[in-house]
Design an enzyme around this catalytic site. Structure first.
Site, PDB file in Angstrom:
ATOM      1  CG  ASN A  27       9.419  -0.414  -1.421  1.00 16.02           C
ATOM      2  OD1 ASN A  27       8.770  -0.480  -2.357  1.00 16.02           O
ATOM      3  ND2 ASN A  27       9.676  -1.283  -0.395  1.00 16.02           N
ATOM      4  CG  ASP A  29       7.825  -3.190  -3.181  1.00 15.50           C
ATOM      5  OD1 ASP A  29       6.994  -2.402  -3.596  1.00 15.50           O
ATOM      6  OD2 ASP A  29       7.822  -3.897  -2.134  1.00 15.50           O
ATOM      7  CG  ASP A 204     -13.442  -7.229   7.559  1.00 17.88           C
ATOM      8  OD1 ASP A 204     -13.625  -6.712   6.266  1.00 17.88           O
ATOM      9  OD2 ASP A 204     -13.245  -8.313   7.541  1.00 17.88           O
ATOM     10  CD  GLU A 259     -17.574  -5.670   4.974  1.00 23.94           C
ATOM     11  OE1 GLU A 259     -17.652  -6.039   3.735  1.00 23.94           O
ATOM     12  OE2 GLU A 259     -17.088  -6.248   5.940  1.00 23.94           O
TER      13      GLU A 259
END
Ligand code: NOJ
Length: 522
Positions: A27, A29, A204, A259
């Site tokens: 987009n 931005d 994570d 991880e």
């Protein structure tokens, strides 16, 4: 639903990590987004990877750029919405690309409604969803240090007169996995994404989720090391077994990649359980190994010992969003090319971090552009897609460009047959077309000092890989004849820019993949 792990799709896959803020901007931005990813899936299909892992795109105050999650089951408006995510999965699947998302079970944002409730009073029903402890306001409950800031892993919460634990930023309070309600809620998150069609999770800080309830001090010599705060506690293993059982109920055969940030291959291997915990875990000791034949031989021997058994499958990763890129660490383009050969011909599942296929170096970040509290901005620089000035981004991106984006971008690299991008593409195509590279056995052979020679074998097929870590030329013909006999070899892929010959010298930091033409002579 799950078949035997030995035949699972993820054993032959190459997984490509997308850091969504930095990959592609749909987009204009200046911040990458899901629409941007959708627009570049054709590129990934052209490149030849099998799956993407997308780092967090969930609603977040972005204190840790998305690893501080305020809602585990939605999309932050900066990245798009759930509808765009569904389209991404559909389009990726149409192109034969599987999709992994990031699961962040160890902590949430302090803006997550769970923490807002938990911190609202000592008797709130969600109080025990996080880790609160008594201790005087001037003395944290133990000596653990939080990552990034180097300050205590505890924050005093004056309103309720207790401390809460955060292994990372104060804005990332740790969830209390000793509480079954937390596990149930997180299983709900896992179901939510699996039902939307994702093919697995990168998980994570998986080694941090189970904690010794006594929360003992770290040994004094390790007290200042944030990694010592992460205890590799046995409590994590039953949690992973239950997660694996849940994933196993889904027909897409989801993969769980952890991880496990422990710098010891044997300890990492323990997180595979008895083929009933993680399917895969990042083998970080190899990521941290220097560019040296000796160092790599040690890593390969360690991995062979730990992952040799058929049901424990290693992973290989050289770069990600947390460490300087290996192109920067290894300090030369030639080495990065040879490293690509190594990464994509080892036994195991390779992970490619977006941009490494362009040979991107870390960006230099001027002090006034630093945004990450952990100092990791350099490896998170945006991917240059095409020519200046905006390189396909529409406006100035959130971080500076990596060096030389005018030349080192996708469009220019595609056009140059000798680019590192085309080398990655050739290696990926070779891996896909060559079962021995995906499934074959692995053994390291004798080779001249400063080089690594290994063989992959399956049935009658023998493929050799020679990586020259040194700066000196090596006589490739001699090495091949000396090891595999005189009947010669066919070069499959090499880092030679001038095109492969059938022998000759392998330049310093060169690498070559060859088929041995007379397997009987071995
Ligand atoms: C590991 C992630 O890779 C890193 O980017 C993040 O900051 C920490 N975990 C905390 O979630």
């Amino acid at each position: 639903m799950q078949g035997p792990a030995s035949r699972a799709w993820w054993r032959s896959a190459v997984i490509y990590q997308i850091y969504p803020r930095s990959f592609a901007d749909g987009n204009g931005d200046g911040v990458g987004d899901l629409e941007g990813i959708v627009g570049r899936l054709e590129y990934l299909a052209w490149l030849g990877i099998d799956a993407v892992w997308i780092s967090p795109f969930y609603p977040s105050p972005m204190k840790d750029f998305g690893y501080d999650v305020a809602d585990f089951c939605d999309v932050d408006p900066i990245f798009g919405d759930l509808g765009t995510f569904d389209r991404l999965v559909e389009e990726a699947h149409r192109l034969g690309i599987r999709v992994l998302v990031d699961l962040v079970p160890n902590h949430s944002s302090d803006q997550h409604p769970w923490f807002i409730e938990s911190s609202s009073s000592r008797d709130n029903p969600k109080r025990e969803w996080y880790i609160w402890r008594d201790s005087p306001p001037d003395r944290p409950p133990n000596n653990w240090i939080g990552a990034f800031l180097g300050t205590p892993a505890w924050t005093w919460h004056a309103a309720t007169g207790q401390w809460y634990l955060h292994l990372f930023l104060p804005e990332q309070p740790d969830l209390n996995w000793a509480n079954p309600d937390v596990e149930e809620a997180m299983h709900g998150v896992v179901r939510f994404w699996l039902e939307r069609g994702v093919d697995g999770f990168r998980i994570d800080v998986v080694h941090g989720i189970g904690k010794d309830p006594a929360l003992p001090d770290s040994p004094p010599e390790l007290a200042l090391d944030p990694r010592a705060s992460v205890h590799d506690d046995p409590a994590t293993h039953p949690i992973l077994k239950r997660l694996r059982r849940l994933a196993g109920r889904y027909p897409q055969d989801p993969v769980l990649v952890g991880e496990v940030h422990l710098l010891d291959t044997a300890k990492i291997g323990a997180y595979y359980g008895d083929d009933d915990e993680l399917h895969l875990a990042f083998n970080f000791p190899a990521l941290y190994a220097p560019w040296s034949a000796e160092a790599w031989k040690k890593e390969l021997a360690d991995a062979d010992r730990v992952f040799g058994p058929v049901n424990a499958w290693p992973t290989w990763v050289l770069s990600n969003h947390d460490v300087p890129r290996h192109r920067t660490r290894y300090a030369s383009e030639e080495r990065a090319r040879a490293a690509a050969v190594l990464l994509l011909t080892l036994r195991g599942t390779p992970f490619v971090y977006a941009g490494e296929e362009l040979g991107l170096e870390d960006a230099l970040i001027p002090p006034d552009r630093v945004v990450d509290p952990g100092g990791r901005d350099g490896c998170r620089a945006p991917i240059p897609w095409d020519a200046p000035p905006d390189h396909g981004w529409g406006s100035d991106p959130w971080l500076p460009w990596p060096p030389d984006p005018g030349h080192r971008n996708v469009e220019s690299s595609k056009e140059d047959p000798d680019s590192i991008l085309n080398l990655y593409r050739r290696l990926l195509a070779l891996r896909r077309a060559t079962p021995v590279l995906r499934e074959g056995s692995f053994r390291v052979l004798e080779s001249p000092e400063g080089t690594l020679l290994f063989e992959r074998a399956l049935g009658d097929d023998r493929v050799g890989v020679l990586v020259n870590f040194s700066g000196d030329e090596v006589d490739f013909g001699d090495v091949v004849t000396g090891t595999f006999g005189p009947s010669g070899s066919e070069i499959l892929v090499s880092t030679f820019r001038a095109g492969p010959g059938s022998g000759g010298n392998l330049a310093g930091a060169g690498a070559v993949v060859f088929r041995c033409l007379n397997p009987d002579s071995i």
